[in-house]
Design a protein around this motif. Structure first.
Motif, PDB file in Angstrom:
ATOM      1  N   SER A   1      39.399  46.225  41.581  1.00 14.72           N
ATOM      2  CA  SER A   1      40.739  46.045  41.043  1.00 14.72           C
ATOM      3  C   SER A   1      41.162  44.615  41.343  1.00 14.72           C
ATOM      4  CB  SER A   1      41.671  47.070  41.717  1.00 14.72           C
ATOM      5  OG  SER A   1      43.022  46.764  41.487  1.00 14.72           O
ATOM      6  N   ALA A   2      41.416  43.838  40.327  1.00 16.68           N
ATOM      7  CA  ALA A   2      41.766  42.418  40.522  1.00 16.68           C
ATOM      8  C   ALA A   2      43.134  42.322  41.182  1.00 16.68           C
ATOM      9  CB  ALA A   2      41.775  41.704  39.179  1.00 16.68           C
ATOM     10  N   ARG A   3      43.222  41.565  42.272  1.00 16.71           N
ATOM     11  CA  ARG A   3      44.481  41.429  43.004  1.00 16.71           C
ATOM     12  C   ARG A   3      45.018  40.013  42.895  1.00 16.71           C
ATOM     13  NH1 ARG A   3      46.569  44.646  42.320  1.00 16.71           N
ATOM     14  NH2 ARG A   3      47.921  45.019  44.084  1.00 16.71           N
ATOM     15  N   PRO A   4      46.245  39.861  42.430  1.00 16.26           N
ATOM     16  CA  PRO A   4      46.861  38.537  42.388  1.00 16.26           C
ATOM     17  C   PRO A   4      46.803  37.876  43.772  1.00 16.26           C
ATOM     18  CG  PRO A   4      48.258  40.137  41.275  1.00 16.26           C
ATOM     19  CD  PRO A   4      47.132  40.905  41.889  1.00 16.26           C
ATOM     20  N   ASP A   5      46.701  36.575  43.814  1.00 15.93           N
ATOM     21  CA  ASP A   5      46.580  35.743  45.033  1.00 15.93           C
ATOM     22  C   ASP A   5      45.136  35.559  45.497  1.00 15.93           C
ATOM     23  OD1 ASP A   5      49.299  35.570  45.050  1.00 15.93           O
ATOM     24  OD2 ASP A   5      49.596  36.974  46.722  1.00 15.93           O
ATOM     25  N   THR A   6      44.246  36.525  45.209  1.00 14.52           N
ATOM     26  CA  THR A   6      42.883  36.414  45.738  1.00 14.52           C
ATOM     27  C   THR A   6      42.063  35.465  44.859  1.00 14.52           C
ATOM     28  OG1 THR A   6      42.067  38.255  44.406  1.00 14.52           O
ATOM     29  CG2 THR A   6      42.951  38.798  46.572  1.00 14.52           C
TER      30      THR A   6
ATOM     31  N   ALA B   1      39.031  35.976  43.654  1.00 19.94           N
ATOM     32  CA  ALA B   1      38.337  36.664  42.557  1.00 19.94           C
ATOM     33  C   ALA B   1      39.276  36.933  41.379  1.00 19.94           C
ATOM     34  CB  ALA B   1      37.740  37.975  43.064  1.00 19.94           C
ATOM     35  N   HIS B   2      40.561  36.897  41.629  1.00 15.31           N
ATOM     36  CA  HIS B   2      41.527  37.142  40.557  1.00 15.31           C
ATOM     37  C   HIS B   2      41.344  36.143  39.425  1.00 15.31           C
ATOM     38  CE1 HIS B   2      45.716  37.430  38.799  1.00 15.31           C
ATOM     39  NE2 HIS B   2      45.331  38.685  38.861  1.00 15.31           N
ATOM     40  N   ARG B   3      40.848  34.949  39.761  1.00 11.83           N
ATOM     41  CA  ARG B   3      40.671  33.907  38.729  1.00 11.83           C
ATOM     42  C   ARG B   3      39.394  34.119  37.923  1.00 11.83           C
ATOM     43  NH1 ARG B   3      40.588  29.392  42.655  1.00 11.83           N
ATOM     44  NH2 ARG B   3      42.081  30.277  44.125  1.00 11.83           N
TER      45      ARG B   3
END
Ligand code: SAH
Ligand code: SF4
Ligand code: F3S
Length: 442
Positions: free
Chosen positions: A330-335, A337-339
């Motif tokens: 699950s993509a998490r904002p701030d991390t 991998a989110h990019r």
């Protein structure tokens, strides 16, 4: 304002934090209530690890919006990782909220609740010195005490929001922890679980994690010691030796793998290879007979190919975990991998997850079936949830054992012969001790 309803989401560290909050609130003259309808204030202790965790809380806030419509004085607060993750945005996003408080603000909870009765309040400063080491938690019932030994995380795995929601890693002093465990034992707890995001990197400046295990092992009245979760890169010989030499430290390790593909592990910045992990498991199994082993796995990390996924399936078939927590990425904002662009569709993540769940369930069932005919020592917790005429507890390997009720009191060790098994549970029959000699009465 007097009565507070506290609801907990997320991991065991959040459960422990809720106990901490309960302690802070009670000392300030609040009482806790189990019914939101009776409360003057509601606090949700939340999780941000996957998007679904946050959605559940937003849904729950809808329930409380209805309560608040009927009782406008009701104060509604969100604490924990989701509060820290979304910060003041949460106050704007949800009209029902009066308070947002992050994991390092619990010391101030009574005052924050009082202020929130007048105007919306956000306390989301992370504090690299806050460990709550001086605060007594209000522990729940049961035989198992959760003791947070370390807060925050410095690993920054690229998928994970925890370093952003809980801040920098810090350890509590060993002396404080020994005191906490001693007090828990005096209050009737028989097992302690040491908690930390990378619990084995514990270091208070003088003592390391192996020292803590040995210090706890020496405490009178404590029957069992567990911990979660260790990081595979930090499992050293001192830890393995302490586990092997301390009889109260249970033969059980939850060792998150995440993926068995080195390419994916690298992209996740887990800082180990599969070969390293394999070596850690071998050394643990060689040193600790009958070790119970479990893990966490993420499927569908950006860039995970079919071949990467097959590696994970193959390794799980090779290592044979007792159990595994399996998650869709699950993509998490701030991390970081989110990019990354997501390359695995929701549908494909679902397929990979189902495939692993089926494979693991079969392995768990086989491993558990091997226990049939053997005796296990169960720390009795109380009536079984679904069949209250039976008793339940855990084996040293942390397997749930259910056996016919025979009046054994919670907190007692009971020998049980395993007579059946599912992928989740061992079914037992209490081993009858040699018949006591009958003494004449009077
Ligand atoms: N500190 C522990 C785990 C904390 S979170 C460790 O390092 O092992 C618990 C589990 O949630 C992780 O092990 C991982 O498998 C999963 N997880 C974390 N972030 C995730 C994400 N963004 N999507 C899916 N699963 C995630
Ligand atoms: Fe998250 Fe990695 Fe820290 Fe675990 S070790 S909490 S997965 S960043
Ligand atoms: Fe735990 Fe969820 Fe926070 S897993 S540390 S409560 S993000």
């Amino acid at each position: 304002m007097k009565r507070v309803f506290l609801e907990t989401y997320g991991c065991q560290m959040n459960v422990a934090d809720s106990e901490l909050m309960a302690g802070v609130l009670e000392r300030a003259g609040f009482t806790l209530t189990g019914r939101p309808e009776d409360a003057d204030a509601i606090v949700l202790n939340t999780c941000a690890i996957r998007e679904h965790a946050e959605q559940r809380v937003l849904g729950r806030l809808g329930d409380f919006a209805r309560l608040k419509a009927a009782r406008p004085g009701l104060v509604v607060g969100v604490a924990g990782c989701m509060a820290q993750h979304l910060r003041a945005k949460l106050l704007d996003q949800s009209r029902v909220l009066d308070l947002v408080v992050g994991p390092d603000g619990y010391r101030h909870l009574p005052e924050l609740l009082r202020r929130a009765a007048d105007e919306p309040v956000a306390h989301v400063r992370l504090d690299r010195d806050e460990t709550y080491g001086d605060l007594e938690p209000r522990r729940g019932d049961g035989v198992r005490a959760w003791v947070t030994i370390q807060r925050g995380c410095d690993k920054f795995c690229t998928y994970c929001v925890v370093p952003y929601t809980r801040g920098r890693e810090r350890s509590l002093p060993l002396a404080d922890l020994v005191r906490q465990v001693r007090e828990a034992v005096a209050r009737g707890f028989r097992e302690v679980v040491f908690l930390g995001q990378t619990v084995n990197s514990y270091h208070d400046g003088t003592h390391d994690f192996a020292d803590l295990l040995r210090a706890a092992n020496a405490l009178e009245g404590l029957l069992r010691i567990r911990y979660t979760s260790p990081h595979p890169a930090d499992v050293g010989e001192r830890l393995i030796a302490a586990m092997a030499e301390c009889p109260r430290v249970c033969p059980q390790v939850h060792l998150p793998l995440q993926s068995a593909s080195d390419r994916v592990l690298e992209a996740m910045r887990r800082t180990y290879t599969l070969d390293h992990y394999r070596g850690v498991v071998k050394r643990l199994r060689d040193a600790i007979p009958g070790l119970g082993l479990s893990t966490d796995i993420i499927v569908g990390f950006p860039g995970e190919t079919e071949e990467d996924f097959e590696r994970t399936c193959d390794y799980m078939a090779e290592v044979r975990y007792d159990s595994a927590f399996l998650f869709k990425y699950s993509a998490r904002p701030d991390t970081r991998a989110h990019r990354l662009p997501e390359t695995v569709s929701e549908e494909e993540k679902g397929r990979r997850l189902t495939r692993l769940i089926d494979q693991q369930q079969a392995i768990s069932a086989e491993i558990n079936a091997e226990w049939i005919g053997r005796e296990v020592e169960v720390l009795v917790e109380g009536p079984a949830r679904r069949t209250p005429e039976q008793l339940t507890g855990k084996s040293p390997q942390f397997k749930t054992v259910v056996f016919p009720g025979d009046g054994t009191r919670p907190g007692t060790l009971r020998r049980v012969r395993v007579v059946g098994a599912t992928s989740q549970t061992l079914l037992g029959a209490a081993v009858v001790a040699a018949a006591p000699r009958l003494l004449p009465i009077g």
